[in-house]
Design a protein around this motif. Structure first.
Motif, PDB file in Angstrom:
ATOM      1  N   GLU A   1      38.220   9.093 -18.526  1.00  0.00           N
ATOM      2  CA  GLU A   1      38.972   7.975 -19.096  1.00  0.00           C
ATOM      3  C   GLU A   1      40.354   7.942 -19.044  1.00  0.00           C
ATOM      4  N   VAL A   2      40.825   9.226 -19.224  1.00  0.00           N
ATOM      5  CA  VAL A   2      42.274   9.435 -19.245  1.00  0.00           C
ATOM      6  C   VAL A   2      42.791   9.212 -17.925  1.00  0.00           C
ATOM      7  N   VAL A   3      42.185   9.481 -16.572  1.00  0.00           N
ATOM      8  CA  VAL A   3      42.255   9.294 -15.667  1.00  0.00           C
ATOM      9  C   VAL A   3      42.742   7.918 -15.122  1.00  0.00           C
ATOM     10  N   SER A   4      41.707   7.175 -15.852  1.00  0.00           N
ATOM     11  CA  SER A   4      41.658   5.611 -15.563  1.00  0.00           C
ATOM     12  C   SER A   4      42.856   5.049 -16.272  1.00  0.00           C
ATOM     13  N   ARG A   5      43.055   5.618 -17.161  1.00  0.00           N
ATOM     14  CA  ARG A   5      44.206   4.926 -18.182  1.00  0.00           C
ATOM     15  C   ARG A   5      45.727   5.267 -17.724  1.00  0.00           C
ATOM     16  N   LEU A   6      45.891   6.323 -16.836  1.00  0.00           N
ATOM     17  CA  LEU A   6      47.140   6.805 -16.218  1.00  0.00           C
ATOM     18  C   LEU A   6      47.247   5.863 -15.033  1.00  0.00           C
ATOM     19  N   GLY A   7      46.026   5.619 -14.293  1.00  0.00           N
ATOM     20  CA  GLY A   7      46.076   4.935 -13.063  1.00  0.00           C
ATOM     21  C   GLY A   7      46.521   3.303 -13.655  1.00  0.00           C
ATOM     22  N   GLY A   8      45.908   2.927 -14.643  1.00  0.00           N
ATOM     23  CA  GLY A   8      46.240   1.881 -15.311  1.00  0.00           C
ATOM     24  C   GLY A   8      47.545   1.439 -15.471  1.00  0.00           C
ATOM     25  N   LEU A   9      48.552   2.632 -15.617  1.00  0.00           N
ATOM     26  CA  LEU A   9      49.787   2.563 -16.122  1.00  0.00           C
ATOM     27  C   LEU A   9      50.908   2.512 -14.850  1.00  0.00           C
ATOM     28  N   GLY A  10      50.157   2.729 -13.603  1.00  0.00           N
ATOM     29  CA  GLY A  10      50.570   2.574 -12.436  1.00  0.00           C
ATOM     30  C   GLY A  10      51.061   4.093 -11.738  1.00  0.00           C
ATOM     31  N   LEU A  11      50.350   4.904 -12.310  1.00  0.00           N
ATOM     32  CA  LEU A  11      50.670   6.444 -11.891  1.00  0.00           C
ATOM     33  C   LEU A  11      49.992   6.823 -10.753  1.00  0.00           C
ATOM     34  N   ASP A  12      50.495   7.283  -9.837  1.00  0.00           N
ATOM     35  CA  ASP A  12      49.681   7.828  -8.626  1.00  0.00           C
ATOM     36  C   ASP A  12      50.607   8.944  -7.819  1.00  0.00           C
ATOM     37  N   PRO A  13      49.814  10.163  -7.721  1.00  0.00           N
ATOM     38  CA  PRO A  13      48.596  10.416  -7.681  1.00  0.00           C
ATOM     39  C   PRO A  13      48.138  10.650  -9.176  1.00  0.00           C
ATOM     40  N   LEU A  42      62.140  14.371 -30.706  1.00  0.00           N
ATOM     41  CA  LEU A  42      61.565  12.966 -31.183  1.00  0.00           C
ATOM     42  C   LEU A  42      60.509  13.670 -32.226  1.00  0.00           C
ATOM     43  N   ASP A  43      60.176  12.994 -33.277  1.00  0.00           N
ATOM     44  CA  ASP A  43      59.105  13.393 -34.054  1.00  0.00           C
ATOM     45  C   ASP A  43      57.745  12.721 -33.583  1.00  0.00           C
ATOM     46  N   ARG A  44      56.632  13.045 -33.908  1.00  0.00           N
ATOM     47  CA  ARG A  44      55.275  12.852 -33.673  1.00  0.00           C
ATOM     48  C   ARG A  44      55.012  11.400 -33.893  1.00  0.00           C
ATOM     49  N   GLN A  45      55.650  10.877 -34.927  1.00  0.00           N
ATOM     50  CA  GLN A  45      55.390   9.625 -35.557  1.00  0.00           C
ATOM     51  C   GLN A  45      55.910   8.588 -34.477  1.00  0.00           C
ATOM     52  N   THR A  46      57.136   8.836 -33.914  1.00  0.00           N
ATOM     53  CA  THR A  46      57.794   7.923 -32.856  1.00  0.00           C
ATOM     54  C   THR A  46      56.840   7.733 -31.747  1.00  0.00           C
ATOM     55  N   ALA A  47      56.378   8.717 -31.211  1.00  0.00           N
ATOM     56  CA  ALA A  47      55.373   8.835 -30.123  1.00  0.00           C
ATOM     57  C   ALA A  47      54.231   7.709 -30.389  1.00  0.00           C
ATOM     58  N   ARG A  48      53.651   8.130 -31.716  1.00  0.00           N
ATOM     59  CA  ARG A  48      52.245   7.392 -31.956  1.00  0.00           C
ATOM     60  C   ARG A  48      52.905   5.769 -32.194  1.00  0.00           C
ATOM     61  N   LYS A  49      54.012   5.726 -32.669  1.00  0.00           N
ATOM     62  CA  LYS A  49      54.361   4.158 -32.843  1.00  0.00           C
ATOM     63  C   LYS A  49      54.457   3.504 -31.788  1.00  0.00           C
ATOM     64  N   ALA A  50      55.096   4.225 -30.742  1.00  0.00           N
ATOM     65  CA  ALA A  50      55.290   3.613 -29.451  1.00  0.00           C
ATOM     66  C   ALA A  50      53.977   3.411 -28.648  1.00  0.00           C
ATOM     67  N   CYS A  51      52.786   4.033 -28.705  1.00  0.00           N
ATOM     68  CA  CYS A  51      51.508   3.844 -28.454  1.00  0.00           C
ATOM     69  C   CYS A  51      51.021   2.657 -29.135  1.00  0.00           C
ATOM     70  N   LEU A  52      51.409   2.353 -30.259  1.00  0.00           N
ATOM     71  CA  LEU A  52      50.756   1.384 -31.131  1.00  0.00           C
ATOM     72  C   LEU A  52      51.502   0.069 -30.846  1.00  0.00           C
ATOM     73  N   ILE A  53      52.535  -0.181 -30.503  1.00  0.00           N
ATOM     74  CA  ILE A  53      53.662  -1.085 -30.262  1.00  0.00           C
ATOM     75  C   ILE A  53      53.108  -1.483 -28.695  1.00  0.00           C
ATOM     76  N   GLN A  54      52.673  -0.481 -27.815  1.00  0.00           N
ATOM     77  CA  GLN A  54      52.708  -1.025 -26.499  1.00  0.00           C
ATOM     78  C   GLN A  54      50.937  -1.362 -26.363  1.00  0.00           C
ATOM     79  N   GLN A  55      50.146  -1.135 -27.528  1.00  0.00           N
ATOM     80  CA  GLN A  55      48.644  -1.193 -27.354  1.00  0.00           C
ATOM     81  C   GLN A  55      48.065  -0.073 -26.388  1.00  0.00           C
ATOM     82  N   LEU A  56      48.542   1.092 -26.499  1.00  0.00           N
ATOM     83  CA  LEU A  56      48.119   2.030 -25.618  1.00  0.00           C
ATOM     84  C   LEU A  56      46.841   2.847 -26.447  1.00  0.00           C
ATOM     85  N   PRO A  57      45.731   2.901 -25.776  1.00  0.00           N
ATOM     86  CA  PRO A  57      44.473   3.457 -26.469  1.00  0.00           C
ATOM     87  C   PRO A  57      44.983   5.032 -26.304  1.00  0.00           C
TER      88      PRO A  57
END
Length: 350
Positions: A98-110, A194-209
């Motif tokens: 699932e993580v591999v799929s999500r990373l690919g969805g972000l445009g990462l390759d390989p 950066l604190d942990r909450q900043t990273a989590r907030k960034a995921c929430l804003i970008q709707q990253l699971p």
């Protein structure tokens, strides 16, 4: 209108690291035969560097992956990802896929998943860490990656400092995790400020699971207890700002530790005789902080695992020099033995 402050912060942190990687690449001699090796390669014979993100699927590393994907598109950098399947939980292979799929969805390759076998040496946390870094090293070597990004935050740094304090391991442990570490500076930690909450907030804003590892809340693990019980208790007693203060302590301690390590490297060379053995008289003349580093360097060079070598081991060896009363050999981790013979400190693997 610009991005949310949390998203802007993680992108800026990654942008700075990517600029560092690119600057380091330009300082290296170009290889003419590599020109055009990759799509979009610069015309000067140097391919675009590959930067990988190590991603567990948690908020910190998913935020890091998203920032890498965004910034790499604007720079001459290829961005990829890797997730490590430790095999410690049921269904871990499906989580890794699932993580591999999500990373690919972000445009990462390989992007790839690597399964590892976790041993028992040093306890479950240390064993998992050792297996993880060995796998990341192997992937970086095979892929020819210029850097591997890790999602450690300021909170992780504070926890590392407190764990070092609890072990009584000295100033190097208090210096926490380096922003750049590993062979040739392979590992980079953009989020240490950066604190942990900043990273989590960034995921929430970008709707990253994101995936919350149950081990992170399992009280069986020391770091988990520290995160959910120890640090909150400190903040309750001492007030807010404990995490920031501990992270600042790490930065200040690292400068001191680096200077002492450089001194110890020179002192070690000058303390050896013509056969390469350490002379106890010369060691005894060194300041204790320098001598302990010389001893630690020598024991590790003889084959003792750095992660299993503690202050009490070094103190025992030090007594062979400063408190000599005819003691016997000292057994150390990794089947290494230290003993005093004829005014020389002999350290070897049995």
């Amino acid at each position: 209108m610009g991005p949310h402050p949390a998203v802007a912060a993680i992108r800026l942190a990654v942008r700075r690291v990517l600029h560092d990687v690119l600057n380091e690449q330009t300082e290296q001699p170009a290889s003419p035969h590599l020109a055009g090796a990759y799509p979009g390669s610069p015309p000067h014979g140097r391919p675009e560097p590959l930067v990988l993100v190590a991603c567990s699927g948690g908020a910190d590393s998913m935020a890091l992956a998203s920032a890498l994907a965004f910034e790499a598109r604007k720079l001459a950098v290829r961005a990829g990802g890797v997730t490590i399947d430790h095999g410690l939980q049921d269904g871990s292979e499906f989580r890794a896929a699932e993580v591999v799929s999500r990373l690919g969805g972000l445009g990462l390759d390989p992007v790839e998943s690597v399964a590892v076998a976790v041993g028992r040496a040093g306890g479950p946390e240390a064993a998992a860490r050792d297996a993880r870094y060995a796998a990341l090293d192997a992937v970086a070597e095979r892929r020819g990656a210029a850097a591997v990004l890790l999602g450690h935050t300021r909170d992780d740094q504070a926890e590392t400092v407190l764990l070092g304090l609890a072990r009584g391991s000295g100033i190097r442990s208090l210096s926490g995790m380096a922003a750049v570490s590993g062979a040739a500076g392979r590992y980079r930690r953009p989020f240490l400020q950066l604190d942990r909450q900043t990273a989590r907030k960034a995921c929430l804003i970008q709707q990253l699971p994101v995936w919350d590892d149950p081990h992170n809340t399992d009280p069986a693990y020391t770091r988990s207890r520290l995160r959910h019980e120890g640090l909150p208790a400190l903040e309750k007693s001492l007030g807010k700002g404990v995490v920031e203060a501990l992270a600042r302590t790490a930065r200040l301690s690292r400068d001191d530790a680096d200077a002492l390590d450089a001194w110890a490297a020179d002192a070690e060379a000058s303390s050896r005789d013509e056969t390469g053995q350490l002379e106890c008289a010369k060691l005894n003349a060194l300041p204790p902080a320098v001598r302990s580093r010389v001893l630690r360097r020598s024991v590790i060079a003889a084959g003792s695992p750095a992660g299993s070598l503690f202050a009490r081991h070094i103190e025992e060896i030090d007594r062979l020099i400063t408190g000599w009363r005819g003691q016997g050999a000292i057994n150390l981790p990794g089947r290494v033995e230290a003993q005093r013979q004829g005014g020389r400190l002999v350290i070897r693997q049995g």
